[in-house]
Design an enzyme around this catalytic site. Structure first.
Site, PDB file in Angstrom:
ATOM      1  N   GLY A 242       7.858   3.262   1.472  1.00 51.27           N
ATOM      2  CA  GLY A 242       8.591   3.093   3.012  1.00 51.27           C
ATOM      3  C   GLY A 242       8.583   3.697   3.788  1.00 51.27           C
ATOM      4  N   GLU A 284       9.522   5.333  -4.185  1.00 48.16           N
ATOM      5  CA  GLU A 284       8.439   4.873  -4.675  1.00 48.16           C
ATOM      6  C   GLU A 284       7.333   5.278  -3.956  1.00 48.16           C
ATOM      7  OE1 GLU A 284       9.212   1.471  -7.499  1.00 48.16           O
ATOM      8  OE2 GLU A 284       9.520   0.995  -5.306  1.00 48.16           O
ATOM      9  N   PRO A 285       6.753   6.694  -2.778  1.00 51.52           N
ATOM     10  CA  PRO A 285       6.245   6.317  -2.091  1.00 51.52           C
ATOM     11  C   PRO A 285       4.963   6.349  -2.110  1.00 51.52           C
ATOM     12  CG  PRO A 285       6.537   8.707  -3.028  1.00 51.52           C
ATOM     13  CD  PRO A 285       7.885   7.599  -3.668  1.00 51.52           C
ATOM     14  N   CYS A 355     -18.228 -10.597  11.773  1.00 50.39           N
ATOM     15  CA  CYS A 355     -17.987 -11.792  12.281  1.00 50.39           C
ATOM     16  C   CYS A 355     -16.863 -12.311  12.709  1.00 50.39           C
ATOM     17  CB  CYS A 355     -19.011 -13.013  12.138  1.00 50.39           C
ATOM     18  SG  CYS A 355     -20.608 -12.498  11.107  1.00 50.39           S
ATOM     19  N   GLU A 356     -15.765 -11.771  13.437  1.00 52.43           N
ATOM     20  CA  GLU A 356     -14.464 -12.127  13.670  1.00 52.43           C
ATOM     21  C   GLU A 356     -14.047 -11.545  15.368  1.00 52.43           C
ATOM     22  OE1 GLU A 356     -12.418 -14.300  12.426  1.00 52.43           O
ATOM     23  OE2 GLU A 356     -12.977 -14.787  10.943  1.00 52.43           O
ATOM     24  N   TYR A 385      -3.900   1.860   2.078  1.00 50.65           N
ATOM     25  CA  TYR A 385      -4.412   0.804   2.108  1.00 50.65           C
ATOM     26  C   TYR A 385      -5.216   0.038   3.659  1.00 50.65           C
ATOM     27  CZ  TYR A 385       0.228   0.274   1.392  1.00 50.65           C
ATOM     28  OH  TYR A 385       1.894   0.364   0.810  1.00 50.65           O
TER      29      TYR A 385
END
Ligand SMILES: *Cc1c(COP(=O)(O)O)cnc(C)c1O
Length: 427
Positions: A242, A284-285, A355-356, A385
């Site tokens: 985090g 846990e990076p 298409c959004e 991510y």
């Protein structure tokens, strides 16, 4: 990360011209500065070495995982978190040692647990009470002296100032076991009475994009107060990930050196007060290792200028490879790959081709007034991510990924082919 414009106004990453990388690999293209990845891994090692404490750094695969990434992690003495059979399979295919893999997740299926055990994984983070008998039962076939080490994931009830979707350490959560309602204590009792599980200690993950050490310090205070009260000994303390990164000027990057100085000094003080030895420490990076190491490069297509309203610049990717902005409004820097000193900048919306209406990459980004079809744009800080959250919505092909370094350029993931889009379809 080393991105800068050279004397010809061309954006470079670690000295390589982005434009020429695009000629070789096409767009959308995710470009990682491999030297930056390595330097982040080494930075975490050096802060723990400096404090002379027993430790391991377990990278959270979900931020970005691929065979070459995992080989790089292995070469830098990192350990690995996985949350699914797919992440585990990728790690094993990359030759990552099973004994350095930690299995996480709030719903590990029996199939996944069995697969992990059969492939030598002996470290699980228990997230729920019913998981204990499940893993214990599936470990039935193991040799007597081949126990499964487990941590329990607890909720230390620490308030963190981050987005609701990426905050995890609170009481009302799908993750972890509560200290206050007795679930965590019950889990430890069940583990101690199990046949094949070894209780090793405590895990918590407070949330993501945390800017300073305060929540980590508060968690240590809360957790050791509870451990003292319940009279529980631990061999391992896993403080989760985090650690925040800088997406834009408004973000505060977690200060790794001074932040861990504060955390570890506080931990030493708390341990002394409760008369305990230093446990083996784990962190846990994920994001902080990969996010700032990469950019994504797109080609500009249609430009829609609605006079007096907005200017929309469409790119050849979108929410299929960049979901964090549509999902929770994450803000990014968008810059031109070719700088023209003479052109003025205008606020423009950079949008994807899916298409959004929510397929927006950046709102009111200052971009050259004379930007045109065929120009290239780079979105910064896309190393975490992004590829791992990429989808095939609108049958978009997942982008190519390359690593660049002082030593050269290498492709690590090929662009998904059209044939691969339908390879599982029954014809
Ligand atoms: C996601 C996650 C991490 C990594 O978080 P980052 O914000 O990417 O550092 C670490 N541990 C657990 C349990 C996670 O779920």
């Amino acid at each position: 990360m080393t991105t800068e414009y050279n004397e010809f106004g061309q954006l470079t990453i670690r000295g390589h011209e982005v434009q020429s990388l695009v000629k070789d690999y096409g767009t959308p293209l995710i470009i990682y500065d491999e030297d930056h990845l390595v330097s982040m891994m080494d930075k975490y090692h050096s802060v723990f070495k400096h404090h002379q404490v027993p430790y391991s750094i377990s990278y959270a695969s979900k931020a970005f995982s691929s065979i070459q990434m995992i080989k790089l992690l292995k070469s830098r003495n990192m350990e690995l978190d996985v949350v699914s059979i797919g992440e585990l399979y990728t790690a094993l295919q990359a030759g990552f040692p099973a004994q350095d893999i930690h299995f996480h997740g709030n719903n590990k299926t029996p199939y996944e647990i069995d697969y992990a055990l059969k492939n030598g994984v002996r470290f699980f983070i228990i997230d729920a009470l019913d998981e204990i008998s499940l893993i214990d039962g599936l470990a039935e076939d193991l040799e007597e002296d081949d126990a499964v080490n487990v941590l329990i994931r607890i909720n230390p009830s620490v308030e963190v100032n981050t987005h609701e979707y990426i905050s995890t350490g609170q009481e009302d959560s799908k993750f972890g076991l509560s200290l206050s309602n007795g679930a965590a204590k019950k889990a430890i009792d069940l583990i101690k009475r199990s046949q094949h599980l070894n209780f090793k200690g405590i895990h918590y993950h407070l949330g993501s994009q945390l800017a300073d050490s305060q929540p980590f310090i508060n968690a240590i205070s809360n957790v050791f107060a509870w451990l003292d009260q319940e009279n529980i000994d631990i061999d391992i303390l896993n403080m989760g990930g985090g650690y925040g990164v800088k997406y834009t000027e408004d973000d505060v990057r977690f200060p790794i050196e001074t932040g861990f100085d504060d955390i570890l000094n506080h931990l030493k003080k708390v341990l002394k007060q409760s008369n305990r030895n230093m446990p083996h420490l784990m962190i846990e990076p994920g994001r902080s290792i990969t996010a700032e190491a990469a950019i994504t490069v797109y080609e500009v297509g249609t430009i829609k200028d609605i006079p007096g309203v907005s200017k929309y610049i469409s790119i050849d990717g979108g929410m299929s490879d960049h979901i964090r902005t549509p999902l929770y409004g994450a803000d990014y820097e968008v810059i031109p790959v070719e700088l023209n000193e003479d052109s003025t900048s205008l606020p423009s919306h950079v949008v994807g081709k899916l298409c959004e209406s929510g397929d927006v990459i950046g709102k009111n980004k200052m971009l050259p007034e004379d930007i045109k079809r065929g120009d290239l744009l780079a979105v910064k800080t896309t190393g975490a991510y992004h590829y791992s959250m990429a989808s095939n919505y609108n049958q978009m092909q997942k982008p190519a990924v390359i690593f660049v370094s002082d030593n050269g350029v290498r492709q690590v993931i090929k662009r998904q082919s059209l044939e691969q889009l339908i390879e599982n379809d029954i014809r």
